[in-house]
Each structure stands twice: as C-alpha cells, then as structure tokens.
Design a protein around this motif. Structure first.
Motif, PDB file in Angstrom:
ATOM      1  N   ALA A  18     -10.227   2.247  -2.680  1.00 20.87           N
ATOM      2  CA  ALA A  18      -9.706   1.564  -1.499  1.00 20.87           C
ATOM      3  C   ALA A  18     -10.801   1.352  -0.474  1.00 20.87           C
ATOM      4  O   ALA A  18     -11.587   2.224  -0.187  1.00 20.87           O
ATOM      5  N   GLY A  19     -10.825   0.187   0.069  1.00 24.78           N
ATOM      6  CA  GLY A  19     -11.768  -0.104   1.126  1.00 24.78           C
ATOM      7  C   GLY A  19     -13.153  -0.445   0.633  1.00 24.78           C
ATOM      8  O   GLY A  19     -14.015  -0.828   1.414  1.00 24.78           O
ATOM      9  N   LEU A 195       4.111  -3.036   1.909  1.00 24.75           N
ATOM     10  CA  LEU A 195       3.911  -2.333   0.639  1.00 24.75           C
ATOM     11  C   LEU A 195       5.018  -2.672  -0.353  1.00 24.75           C
ATOM     12  O   LEU A 195       4.768  -2.828  -1.559  1.00 24.75           O
ATOM     13  N   ALA A 196       6.241  -2.805   0.150  1.00 22.00           N
ATOM     14  CA  ALA A 196       7.365  -3.168  -0.722  1.00 22.00           C
ATOM     15  C   ALA A 196       7.149  -4.536  -1.358  1.00 22.00           C
ATOM     16  O   ALA A 196       7.527  -4.759  -2.520  1.00 22.00           O
ATOM     17  N   HIS A 197       6.543  -5.483  -0.609  1.00 24.28           N
ATOM     18  CA  HIS A 197       6.224  -6.789  -1.198  1.00 24.28           C
ATOM     19  C   HIS A 197       5.292  -6.609  -2.391  1.00 24.28           C
ATOM     20  O   HIS A 197       5.479  -7.231  -3.444  1.00 24.28           O
ATOM     21  N   CYS A 198       4.271  -5.775  -2.217  1.00 24.77           N
ATOM     22  CA  CYS A 198       3.287  -5.564  -3.290  1.00 24.77           C
ATOM     23  C   CYS A 198       3.928  -4.929  -4.514  1.00 24.77           C
ATOM     24  O   CYS A 198       3.689  -5.354  -5.648  1.00 24.77           O
ATOM     25  N   VAL A 199       4.706  -3.886  -4.283  1.00 22.50           N
ATOM     26  CA  VAL A 199       5.283  -3.136  -5.400  1.00 22.50           C
ATOM     27  C   VAL A 199       6.239  -4.009  -6.198  1.00 22.50           C
ATOM     28  O   VAL A 199       6.139  -4.108  -7.429  1.00 22.50           O
ATOM     29  N   GLU A 200       7.175  -4.656  -5.517  1.00 20.88           N
ATOM     30  CA  GLU A 200       8.173  -5.448  -6.244  1.00 20.88           C
ATOM     31  C   GLU A 200       7.545  -6.673  -6.902  1.00 20.88           C
ATOM     32  O   GLU A 200       8.019  -7.136  -7.946  1.00 20.88           O
ATOM     33  N   THR A 216      -2.009  -4.997  -6.438  1.00 18.81           N
ATOM     34  CA  THR A 216      -2.612  -3.685  -6.672  1.00 18.81           C
ATOM     35  C   THR A 216      -3.610  -3.339  -5.580  1.00 18.81           C
ATOM     36  O   THR A 216      -3.649  -2.208  -5.098  1.00 18.81           O
ATOM     37  N   ARG A 217      -4.408  -4.309  -5.168  1.00 21.47           N
ATOM     38  CA  ARG A 217      -5.345  -4.039  -4.080  1.00 21.47           C
ATOM     39  C   ARG A 217      -4.605  -3.824  -2.765  1.00 21.47           C
ATOM     40  O   ARG A 217      -4.981  -2.970  -1.947  1.00 21.47           O
ATOM     41  N   GLY A 218      -3.529  -4.585  -2.543  1.00 22.42           N
ATOM     42  CA  GLY A 218      -2.732  -4.397  -1.340  1.00 22.42           C
ATOM     43  C   GLY A 218      -2.143  -2.998  -1.260  1.00 22.42           C
ATOM     44  O   GLY A 218      -2.148  -2.367  -0.190  1.00 22.42           O
ATOM     45  N   ILE A 219      -1.617  -2.489  -2.369  1.00 21.08           N
ATOM     46  CA  ILE A 219      -1.075  -1.130  -2.402  1.00 21.08           C
ATOM     47  C   ILE A 219      -2.152  -0.126  -2.001  1.00 21.08           C
ATOM     48  O   ILE A 219      -1.930   0.767  -1.171  1.00 21.08           O
ATOM     49  N   SER A 220      -3.322  -0.268  -2.598  1.00 23.33           N
ATOM     50  CA  SER A 220      -4.414   0.653  -2.321  1.00 23.33           C
ATOM     51  C   SER A 220      -4.817   0.639  -0.844  1.00 23.33           C
ATOM     52  O   SER A 220      -4.988   1.687  -0.208  1.00 23.33           O
ATOM     53  N   GLU A 221      -4.949  -0.559  -0.270  1.00 15.17           N
ATOM     54  CA  GLU A 221      -5.345  -0.682   1.129  1.00 15.17           C
ATOM     55  C   GLU A 221      -4.279  -0.106   2.058  1.00 15.17           C
ATOM     56  O   GLU A 221      -4.599   0.625   3.011  1.00 15.17           O
ATOM     57  N   ILE A 222      -3.014  -0.430   1.813  1.00 11.79           N
ATOM     58  CA  ILE A 222      -1.945   0.013   2.709  1.00 11.79           C
ATOM     59  C   ILE A 222      -1.756   1.525   2.629  1.00 11.79           C
ATOM     60  O   ILE A 222      -1.631   2.199   3.667  1.00 11.79           O
ATOM     61  N   MET A 223      -1.738   2.079   1.425  1.00 15.38           N
ATOM     62  CA  MET A 223      -1.576   3.532   1.303  1.00 15.38           C
ATOM     63  C   MET A 223      -2.721   4.263   1.980  1.00 15.38           C
ATOM     64  O   MET A 223      -2.508   5.247   2.707  1.00 15.38           O
ATOM     65  N   GLN A 239      -7.824  -2.299   8.012  1.00 16.19           N
ATOM     66  CA  GLN A 239      -7.471  -2.046   6.623  1.00 16.19           C
ATOM     67  C   GLN A 239      -6.010  -2.388   6.347  1.00 16.19           C
ATOM     68  O   GLN A 239      -5.688  -3.006   5.320  1.00 16.19           O
ATOM     69  N   LEU A 240      -5.120  -2.018   7.251  1.00 18.67           N
ATOM     70  CA  LEU A 240      -3.702  -2.329   7.070  1.00 18.67           C
ATOM     71  C   LEU A 240      -3.452  -3.827   7.136  1.00 18.67           C
ATOM     72  O   LEU A 240      -2.578  -4.347   6.428  1.00 18.67           O
ATOM     73  N   LEU A 241      -4.202  -4.537   7.964  1.00 17.75           N
ATOM     74  CA  LEU A 241      -4.021  -5.977   8.066  1.00 17.75           C
ATOM     75  C   LEU A 241      -4.500  -6.682   6.803  1.00 17.75           C
ATOM     76  O   LEU A 241      -3.898  -7.670   6.363  1.00 17.75           O
ATOM     77  N   VAL A 242      -5.581  -6.182   6.199  1.00 14.50           N
ATOM     78  CA  VAL A 242      -5.991  -6.699   4.894  1.00 14.50           C
ATOM     79  C   VAL A 242      -4.868  -6.494   3.881  1.00 14.50           C
ATOM     80  O   VAL A 242      -4.502  -7.406   3.124  1.00 14.50           O
ATOM     81  N   GLY A 243      -4.294  -5.289   3.879  1.00 10.31           N
ATOM     82  CA  GLY A 243      -3.203  -5.011   2.947  1.00 10.31           C
ATOM     83  C   GLY A 243      -1.997  -5.895   3.181  1.00 10.31           C
ATOM     84  O   GLY A 243      -1.367  -6.365   2.223  1.00 10.31           O
ATOM     85  N   SER A 244      -1.647  -6.147   4.442  1.00  7.88           N
ATOM     86  CA  SER A 244      -0.472  -6.975   4.713  1.00  7.88           C
ATOM     87  C   SER A 244      -0.721  -8.432   4.331  1.00  7.88           C
ATOM     88  O   SER A 244       0.196  -9.125   3.873  1.00  7.88           O
ATOM     89  N   TYR A 245      -1.957  -8.906   4.529  1.00  8.62           N
ATOM     90  CA  TYR A 245      -2.298 -10.254   4.060  1.00  8.62           C
ATOM     91  C   TYR A 245      -2.096 -10.358   2.547  1.00  8.62           C
ATOM     92  O   TYR A 245      -1.470 -11.304   2.047  1.00  8.62           O
ATOM     93  N   LEU A 246      -2.592  -9.383   1.811  1.00 11.30           N
ATOM     94  CA  LEU A 246      -2.424  -9.393   0.355  1.00 11.30           C
ATOM     95  C   LEU A 246      -0.959  -9.273  -0.031  1.00 11.30           C
ATOM     96  O   LEU A 246      -0.507  -9.890  -1.008  1.00 11.30           O
ATOM     97  N   ALA A 247      -0.194  -8.502   0.739  1.00 14.81           N
ATOM     98  CA  ALA A 247       1.237  -8.361   0.462  1.00 14.81           C
ATOM     99  C   ALA A 247       1.962  -9.689   0.621  1.00 14.81           C
ATOM    100  O   ALA A 247       2.807 -10.061  -0.200  1.00 14.81           O
TER     101      ALA A 247
END
Length: 385
Positions: A18-19, A195-200, A216-223, A239-247
């Motif tokens: 991550a990161g 994160l729910a967007h990424c998982v589902e 998968t990258r979004g999950i890693s960044e958000i967690m 980092q969370l904003l990167v994850g939400s963009y990917l989500a």
C-alpha cells in the motif's frame, strides 16, 4: 508476498504494498471524466477547468457544511457564479430536486459545480439529469460517487437509482487539503462506503481487468489509510482520497450488487445515513458471500493482507470507535422483514452465494444487532491432502 494467518499470500498488483509507487499528483481521463488530483488543486485548477468546459453562468451546489468552500468558489468564479444551492440532503428527496432544478432555468445556467460529499454531488447529478447540463465535482468526503454515472433520488420511502452518462461529471477535482478537517466519524464512514464499492466490484456482473486492478489497489489504500487514522495519524487524507477515486472508478465500470441494494432500500425506507449504512453492512455481506467467491476470494485475501478480511474489518471498526450497528443509526426492529422483502424483489441472481428464503432478513438483522458477521459464513472448504 504477504505472510498472514500462518500462510503466504502471493499477490500481483499489490506486491509493492500500500502506498508504494502510486503517483500522488496526476491528470487522467479514463472513462470520460477528467481527473485532476493533488494538494492545492481546488485553488489552482477550478477556474481553468471551468474555462475548459466553457461555463459562463454556473450553478453552485453544496450543503450547509460546504458553505465556506461554496463562498471560496464564488470568489474565484466572480460574475460567472450566478446561483447557489446549499440545501442538499442525503438520498436526494423530491423536495430537493424541486428546489435545485428550477434554479437552472431561472438563472440561465450553462454549467453546474458541485462541492461537498455524496449529498451535494447526488443533488447536482439529478440537476444534470433533468437539465442536460455538464457538471464539475469537487468532493469533500471519500464516497467515490463523483466518478460514476449513477444517480439516485427518493420519492416517499422508495429510493430510485439509475445509470446515465449525462450525470457523470466532466471533471473531478480531488484536493486532499479540503478533507484534512473531517471528523474521524465522517472520514471512517465515507471511506468504508468507498471500500464497499471496491469489494463488491470484485464479484459484480461488470467486473473486468480494469475494475479488478482498481478495486484491489483501492482496498489496499483505504485499509491502510483508515488504520493510520485509527492510530491517530491526521495526515491520511491523500491516501484515502486515492482509494476513494479508485473505488468510484470500480463502481462506474463494474457495477454493484446485493450490498448496495440493501443500503438503497434501507436509505429510502428509513432515511438511514448513507455512508454509515454502507460501512455497517460491508462485513456482513462480505462474510455471507466469502466462501462462495472462488478465485475472487484469494484476490480479497491478498488485497486485505490477511486470510480473515472480515475479522480485519471488524477489528478496524472497533479501533475507529463508535457504534457499528444498523440499530444505532435508527433501523427499527420491526422494519427488517419489510426491507428484506423489498430487496428480494430485485434481481440478485448474480450474487455469488444463492440467496434462499430468509437469508436477506438474516443479514440485515445481524447488522442491526451487531452480531459477529462471521456467523453468516458458510463453513470453510478444506483442501484434500
């Protein structure tokens, strides 16, 4: 490789962790939405992006919490800001639609600028849908909805959703500086929603190599970002904003399923907080489906860096503090059955685990009371050897 739970999980897109080498300032246009990402971009790029789209009379849409940023945008746009709506509400009820849409014609608007979380962006999307105007979004939470062509609004106790390319913002400006002051509660709920967007998305009907990689990258960044917050680190917004963009990207490309349908029904019927509902439901729907995911199960284990992703989610929620039950946010006990019936009316044939009579009610009730999500799991399949 990631060692956890007594075994080594071999990854692919996550091998660098991550990161790792993820670019922290970039401009891309992957699905018709231009993304401008980086610290200070709200101040430096808002006017150029408005210029690029040719907006000359702009409607600003936000909520009460985004008033300071709406005022900052007005100062940047000067005479091009001709109307402001700051009464957005979650689930976009009909009265919000009836208030915001007429502002477009009354003021001769030729573009919409949304600043805020999911409520503001949701209201702006419906305005775009009703008027055909283009939209710029500046998110101030981590929901990810700004990257999707999905709209939603509520009439009575029923939330309606749909997909339409007209509601996808033409440009999204991600500025981590705007999210530095979010409360832990808001940051946690909206990040877990993303994160729910990424998982589902990993088992959604529209899953693809693009959505797999982003999810998968979004999950890693958000967690990783949420665990930083739980440890008291106040600098995780980038980092969370990167994850939400990917989500948002995964939701736009892959779609959604049972988890999102449950949350939409609960939001429409009982006006439950949108992000918190998604955050609460996530470990329950994941647990229910986990042993039926086939190869996607391994992908989730690698993304979460553990062979017990449900347990890691539950532990993270505890570390973040607060209550994580539907009951704590207003879900009535006598409403569980009614909500389950509404969910069951939707097509859930693509859900990885076949739903049998009473399963949806069991999932919602477990989330209402805060039962251990792992009580919903099928027994683990043992390898022969």
């Amino acid at each position: 490789m990631i060692r956890t739970g007594g075994e080594v999980l071999v990854g692919s897109v996550l091998d660098q962790g991550a990161g790792g080498d993820f670019p922290r300032s970039f401009v891309v246009d992957p699905i018709g939405t231009k993304v401008v990402f980086g610290s200070g971009r709200f101040s430096s790029h808002l006017v150029p992006e408005v210029d690029e789209l040719g907006f000359s009379r702009v409607l600003l849409v936000g909520s009460s919490s985004s008033r300071p940023l709406l005022e900052a945008a007005k100062q940047q746009l000067t005479t091009r800001s001709v109307a402001v709506f700051h009464e957005s509400r979650q689930h976009v009820p009909g009265e919000v639609v009836d208030s915001v849409v007429p502002l477009v014609t009354e003021n001769g608007c030729d573009g919409i600028l949304a600043i805020g979380g999911g409520s503001a962006i949701g209201a702006a999307k419906v305005a775009a849908l009703k008027t055909g105007l283009s939209l710029i979004a500046v998110p101030t939470t981590y929901s990810g909805s700004e990257m999707t062509p999905i709209w939603g609004m509520t009439e009575g106790d029923r939330k309606m959703t749909g997909r339409d390319p007209r509601v996808a913002p033409k440009t999204v400006i991600y500025d981590p500086d705007l999210l530095q002051t979010l409360s832990i509660e808001t940051a946690a709920a909206s990040s877990l929603n993303a994160l729910a967007h990424c998982v589902e998305a990993l088992w959604a009907v529209g899953a693809s190599p693009l959505s797999y990689s982003a999810a998968t990258r979004g999950i890693s960044e958000i967690m990783s970002g949420l665990e930083r917050i739980a440890d008291g680190d106040g600098t995780a917004s980038e980092q969370l904003l990167v994850g939400s963009y990917l989500a948002g990207l995964t939701l736009a490309t892959a779609g959604s399923g049972l988890h999102h349908m449950i949350c939409h029904v609960l939001g429409g019927m009982y006006d439950l907080p949108h992000a918190k509902s998604h955050a609460i439901m996530l470990p329950y729907v994941l647990a229910y489906n986990f042993e039926s995911l086939g190869s996607v199960k391994r992908m989730i284990e690698i993304s979460f860096s553990t062979d017990d992703p449900v347990g890691r989610l539950v532990n993270l929620q505890r570390a973040l503090g607060g209550e994580w039950t539907l009951g704590s946010i207003g879900m009535p006990e006598d409403g569980v059955g009614r909500a389950a019936v509404e969910v069951e009316l939707s097509d859930q044939s693509a859900n990885p685990r076949s739903l049998i009579n009473g399963d949806v009610e069991r999932i919602i009730e477990a989330a209402r009371t805060g039962a251990d999500p792992r009580s919903l799991m099928l027994p683990r399949r043992r390898m022969r050897g």
